[in-house]
Structures are given as C-alpha cells and as structure tokens.
Design a protein around this motif. Sequence first.
Motif, mmCIF file in Angstrom:
data_model
loop_
_atom_site.group_PDB
_atom_site.id
_atom_site.type_symbol
_atom_site.label_atom_id
_atom_site.label_comp_id
_atom_site.label_asym_id
_atom_site.label_seq_id
_atom_site.Cartn_x
_atom_site.Cartn_y
_atom_site.Cartn_z
ATOM 1 N N GLU A 318 0.828 -1.204 0.000
ATOM 2 C CA GLU A 318 0.000 0.000 0.000
ATOM 3 C C GLU A 318 0.863 1.255 0.000
ATOM 4 O O GLU A 318 1.852 1.345 0.725
ATOM 5 C CB GLU A 318 -0.937 0.011 1.213
ATOM 6 N N GLN A 319 0.478 2.202 -0.832
ATOM 7 C CA GLN A 319 1.089 3.530 -0.874
ATOM 8 C C GLN A 319 -0.025 4.545 -1.104
ATOM 9 O O GLN A 319 -0.973 4.280 -1.868
ATOM 10 C CB GLN A 319 2.126 3.625 -1.994
ATOM 11 N N LYS A 322 -3.660 3.152 -0.558
ATOM 12 C CA LYS A 322 -4.297 2.080 -1.327
ATOM 13 C C LYS A 322 -3.232 1.172 -1.932
ATOM 14 O O LYS A 322 -2.076 1.586 -2.112
ATOM 15 C CB LYS A 322 -5.189 2.651 -2.431
ATOM 16 N N ILE A 324 -0.850 -0.625 -4.475
ATOM 17 C CA ILE A 324 -0.301 -0.103 -5.736
ATOM 18 C C ILE A 324 -0.932 -0.799 -6.941
ATOM 19 O O ILE A 324 -0.870 -0.286 -8.064
ATOM 20 C CB ILE A 324 1.236 -0.210 -5.783
ATOM 21 N N ASN A 326 -3.893 -0.804 -7.546
ATOM 22 C CA ASN A 326 -4.975 0.076 -7.991
ATOM 23 C C ASN A 326 -4.483 1.300 -8.753
ATOM 24 O O ASN A 326 -5.298 2.095 -9.223
ATOM 25 C CB ASN A 326 -5.816 0.525 -6.787
ATOM 26 N N PHE A 327 -3.171 1.465 -8.872
ATOM 27 C CA PHE A 327 -2.646 2.553 -9.694
ATOM 28 C C PHE A 327 -2.630 2.098 -11.156
ATOM 29 O O PHE A 327 -2.068 1.039 -11.475
ATOM 30 C CB PHE A 327 -1.240 2.942 -9.245
ATOM 31 N N PRO A 328 -3.237 2.859 -12.051
ATOM 32 C CA PRO A 328 -3.332 2.424 -13.456
ATOM 33 C C PRO A 328 -1.999 2.044 -14.086
ATOM 34 O O PRO A 328 -1.927 1.085 -14.856
ATOM 35 C CB PRO A 328 -3.957 3.639 -14.152
#
Length: 573
Positions: A318-319, A322, A324, A326-328
């Motif tokens: 998580e960063q 949320k 990572i 979930n980062f596009p």
Amino acid sequence: MPNYFSDNTDILYHFEKLNLKDIVNIAEDEYKQAEQFDDAPVNYEDAMENYRKVMEIVGDITGNYIAPRAAKIDEEGAVFENGKVTYAKGTQEALEMLSKAELMGMILPRRFGGLNFPTTIYMMAVELISRAEASLMNIFGLQDIAKTIDKFATEEQREFYLPGFSSGLYTGAMALTEPDAGSDLQAVKLTAYQDENGNWFLRGVKRFITNGNGDVLLVLARTEAGTKDARGLSMLSCMKDDSIIVRRIEHKLGIHGSPTCELQFNDTPAELIGTRRFGLLKYVIYLMNRARVGIGAQSLGISQQAYEEALKYAKAREQFGKPIYNFPVVANMLIDMRVTLESNRTLFYNTCTWLDRKEAYEDLIEKRKSEKLPFNDVNEKFKEAQRMTNFLTPTTKYILSEASNKMTYDSIQIHGGTGYMREFAVERLARDARITNIYEGTSQLQIVAAAGSVINDVLADYINDWEKKEYKGSLKKLKESLMEIRVLFNDALKYVKEKKDTGFQDVAAKDLVELYSYIYTGYLLLDEANDDQRRVFTAKRFILDSLARSRKNAESIKNELYSDILHADTILI
C-alpha cells in the motif's frame, strides 16, 4: 496447498485444447502397447487422462516440494571440492523425489522404464519445474540426452543407458562447447581416436558444460584426422570415470543449482553414437531443436513466477492509502505481463506440437520403410512439420527468452527497492532469466536460424487461409490489423531483397523475424478468441501492440537506420 498445474488456468486451457491424436497414435503403435504394458493407454482419451494425472503429480511436487527449496538451492549452489561436484542439498532432494515419482524418463520408451509421453506433455512438466526452481530444469531437462541415444544409438546401447536414465540413476550432459568453439561448433578440436581393436577414446577439453558432472556424456568430437569443418565431427557417448577430470565449475550470475563445468578428457573410453561424420550435421541439430524448446519452457516457467510475485506484491503493498495494484500504471504493467505470458504460452505449445509431429512422422516413415510399406502420404506431413519446426523452434526460443528477461525486470520494478533485495524471490528470478537468451544459442543466433524461413515466407499458405476465415464481431477489426502487419512485412521483405546486400539482410533479419512472429502468434490468438470470449482480451492487446511495434520494425528497415553499419570503424572509437 499449491498445485502448479491444476491452479494455473492458462496451462489447463492449453492442456484441454491439445490435439495430439496422430502423435499419440504413432507413439503407442496404434495402442498395441496396451497389450504388453499395464500402464499403456487403450485409446486417445485414456492417454490424455494418464497425462493429466501425471501432470497433477508434477504440479504437486513443484508447488509443495521443490519451490520451497529454491531460495536455499540458490544460496548454497553446486559445490566443487577436491575435484568432485556436489549438488545443493535441495537439488539432491528434488531429484530423489522426481525419481521416486518415476518422472526422469518421461519421453523414453516403456521397455526401458520410461513413460513414453509426447514432448509437448514433457515440456509442460519442464515449465512447472522451471517455475519452481529454474536451475533444476538444467538437470531434469537433460532427458533429451537419453532421447537422442534412443533415436540414434544401437539397441545394445539403448539397453545399457536408458534404464538408468528412467530410474534416475543416471543424469546426463551434452559436452559440445570448447574454449575456442562456442557458437561455432564446427571449430571443435577435442579428438576421438581408435586403438588397434577399434575401441574409441576421447582426448581434449570441453568448457561451459551444463551438468558436466553427469553420469552419461554425449560428446561432440573430431573423429576424422586433418579435418577442420563439420564433416569431421561425430557424436560419442561415455560414462563418467576417473579419466574425466572436472577442472573447475563456473561461478555464475544465476542458476546456481546447476553446475557448469570445464572437463578434461584423458583417453576416455567412448562409444560411437550413430554414423561417423554426422555429429554436428545431424545429431547436434536434433539435440538443439529439443534444447531450444527446453529453454523456451524454462523461460516460460520463470516468467510465470515473476508475474505471480509481481501480482502478489502489488496487491499487498500500500502507498498513498491504497494498494499499488490500484494505480493504473502498475495495473497496466501487470496486464502487459499477463498478455505476454498467455501469448507466449500459445506460441510455445503450438511449437511443441509441431516438433512432436515432425518426430512422430519421421518415426512412422522409418517403420514403414522397414516393413516395405508406402510412406509418401506421411512423408508430405513430415516435410510440412519439418518446415514449421525449422522456423518455430528458434523463433520461439528467441521470443520467450527475451520476454523472460523483460518480465523479471518489470517484476522487480513493481516491487521497487525491495525487489532489488535478496529477501525477495524476484531478484533470483532476474538472475536466473539472464542466461535464457544466451545458452543453447544466443538470441542473435536464433534470428539467424529463423531468417531463412522468414525470407522464404514459409507461412504464406497458413496466413492466406487465416485471411479467408470469418471471425466474430470485434475480432474482424483485429484481423484487419494482422493483415496490415502482413502488408508491412511484405513491403519490408521486398525492400530487403531488392537491396541484394547480405550484410543489410543480416541486420534487418531481427525486424523481419519479429514481424513474422506477430502475424503467426496473432492469428493463433485470434483463433482462440473466436472460440473463447475470455481470450479476446489477450488477442486484442497482443495484436494492437504488435501493430504499433510492426510499424517501428518496418521503418527501421526502410528508413536506412542500419546504413551506418558501413561506418562502424569510424563510429566505434
């Protein structure tokens, strides 16, 4: 508890869609072997069920027994002490487990204790082994040495060597390369000579020999005094004894569990395998075709584990509040990895099937010749399979090994700084992957091997048939993209041919091979997507990405990018 076979939906997909009917029918003597061996299948469905059960065993052993030992094997490595090579403890335990499971002779005949499986199924096992512990493949995967003996040796030699391979008593090695003969094997100097009784002996040095401490060695040697080319080379076998000195083992970047040896042969007793003078021209080529798919399986296994590690870490790390995952930008990298895995696996098992066909039809031709039966129909099938194998084995080895390096690189990138640390598996995977595009022929040599098939457009009839085929819905647009890639390929090929410059052709070959591979793999994926909605995502991303890459490939050829090679001496100061 993980099972590397039954838990992997993509491998299961490919297993279910395999079409090995002709291959298995030939291998099982039209299922007459069932009359002699209790474990032989009675029909094709029975054979596939046997393969599934064995693959589930391999999946269990690799996931629950071998993989947990991988880090320790890497740390401990093979040890060279007092002239003797000792495997890491985990390697010894893994080989013992595989031997107990009767998996060390998967592709050998039943009469010698083997399972008589097709190469395609064996390669699935090699992929799983490689995912669990990449260096173990370099020992387990040397069953090809026994297969070569089975193919070309006398019956007496088969009876002597093959039961030991099947039981796990013997491991093997291909002793081909030397200090001054790496890729250029026709420069081999190690000599084989005969005494007055016709007995063969070996004298000389071999270098970079994977598992050179093995019990049975296939040695490429110069049997014809005064020769300097391939026609003076023969293949011989020998057993490990005191006349073979392991001078050293290499200290390598990766695959630490696999010893790479320098060997000195001091009048070592040996036996000729097959016919004199055909060592490089026939037997090594046979070995290399199989070795290429073996490294393809190893690359695929490493890639699978790199993807698994990246996916697991991205979901856990998580960063900014949320995961990572979930980062596009991270999700896009993971999707690229997944698509690469699936497209490479599609290409790989297609290649394995063609190799199986080639060898099965060749065996059937020999059988019909011996029985004085007509074989013209089989001969046509053999020639087709041979053409496909000549293109696909080097191309597949090139694509999968390069992808393995890229996927381990990306997996480390997703891990960030932690991926650079020994505590995380991706660091080991990246080191193990690095050898895949070097040994058994560098990527550059694979391009050379595939280039002739590409320049002669050997896939033209297949591609023509695909272009006539109707595809569903959005797949029609993807078919148009593949047709556009073909136009780019044809224009680039025409440009290269019209230049009539062999040097330019050599440099342009990489782009031509890549263009051709996009078309072939793209249509394989398109066929899958036409039958299975789940495969549409893979086909779409692969084909659209290939279209973008193909424009670069074509431009690199046609815009004189490579013209500066003529001025290499001026540039390279």
